[in-house]
Enzyme design. Structure first.
Site: not given
Ligand code: RIB
Length: 294
Positions: A39-40, A182, A239, A243, A273, A278
């Site tokens: 996430k970071g 969320n 995914t 972020d 996104s 990915g």
């Molecule tokens: O927020 C998505 C992320 O959550 C993924 O990239 C995974 O690494 C998890 O940390």
């Protein structure tokens, strides 16, 4: 000094399957990919894609995954100088299953668990000179509280993305400038007693709730609840959408955009996104966001 992101770096091992398997079930997957994630790192990468020059703070191992994660950030305008490489720890890993445009994720923290107060002290001066500090919960909660406290004391704004969700101490909620759960995470943090609008009004301009394909919501100082719709997209993989939202929101708000504009900008970036497989692959440039902005 720009935006600082303190958080996790993971190698995402992504299995694409026709659907998410049930408990105890074995199914045949279609493919396996290795994507940079965490996430970071995702939030720093998303800022870099928007044209920002953020700095990433965190820990990795000394394995091949670490090199790939750092290279991908550095190639996207992210300053990686302060990422610590540990000889006695593995780089974080996330096992992700993507099916029917949804996902499940299991994270093995590895080196991310070593982002502790001692590490935070070594980068404290940088953080205190940043315009905004972004935090998530894939590093120890104790470190998140520690950093939030010293940033709060010094007047440095903090954006906390409380994912994965866990109960949070009251002082942390008081000290951060924005918190962006969320809906599910909001319930885990704030409980189920109040309707969403009541909850939002209790934290005007501070609590930003992401609502997936419904967009996002927040309340203004005068008690108005803003519900900002998502853009229409052809979803491949969600995914990293959260972020991207967080990074784009930080990008906009640190450039003095109004709350409504910042939410629109963040929704648009997050929507885009989801159109590629990915976490980082689909993160948009500034031009791509502006082109799709409603
Ligand atoms: O927020 C998505 C992320 O959550 C993924 O990239 C995974 O690494 C998890 O940390």
């Amino acid at each position: 000094m720009g935006i600082a992101v303190v958080g996790s770096l993971n190698m995402d091992m992504v299995v694409t399957a026709p659907r998410i398997p049930l408990k105890g079930e074995t199914i045949l997957g279609k493919r396996l990919d290795y994507f940079p994630g965490g996430k970071g790192a995702n939030q720093a990468y998303a800022l870099g894609r928007l044209g920002d020059r953020p700095a990433m703070y965190g820990c990795v191992g000394s394995d091949l995954f670490a090199h790939r994660l750092i290279d991908s950030l550095a190639a996207t305008n992210v300053c990686t100088d302060s990422i610590r490489r540990l000889d006695d720890e593995q780089t974080g890993v996330a096992l992700i299953t993507v099916g029917e445009a949804d996902n499940t994720i299991v994270v093995v923290q590895g080196a991310n668990s070593r982002v502790d107060r001692t590490y935070a002290d070594t980068v404290k001066s940088d953080l205190l000179h940043s315009d905004l500090v972004m935090l998530q919960l894939e590093i120890p909660l104790d470190t998140v509280c520690y950093i939030s406290a010293f940033c709060h004391q010094a007047g440095v704004p903090v954006l906390l993305n409380p994912a994965p969700a866990m109960p949070l101490p009251r002082e942390l909620l008081d000290q951060v400038t924005w918190i962006t759960p969320n809906e599910h995470e909001a319930r885990q943090i704030f409980g189920h007693a109040d309707a969403l609008d009541i909850l939002l009004r209790r934290y005007p301009g501070k609590l930003i709730v992401t609502l997936g394909k419904e967009g996002s919501a927040a309340a203004t100082g005068d008690g108005q609840v803003l519900r900002v719709p998502a853009i229409r997209t052809r979803v491949v993989d969600t995914t990293g959408a959260g972020d991207t939202f967080n990074a784009a929101f930080a990008y906009a708000i640190s450039r003095d955009h109004q709350l409504m504009q910042a939410l629109l900008f963040a929704n648009t970036a997050a929507g885009i996104s989801t159109e590629k497989l990915g976490a980082q692959n689909g993160m948009p440039t500034l031009a791509q966001v502006l082109e799709r902005l409603p």
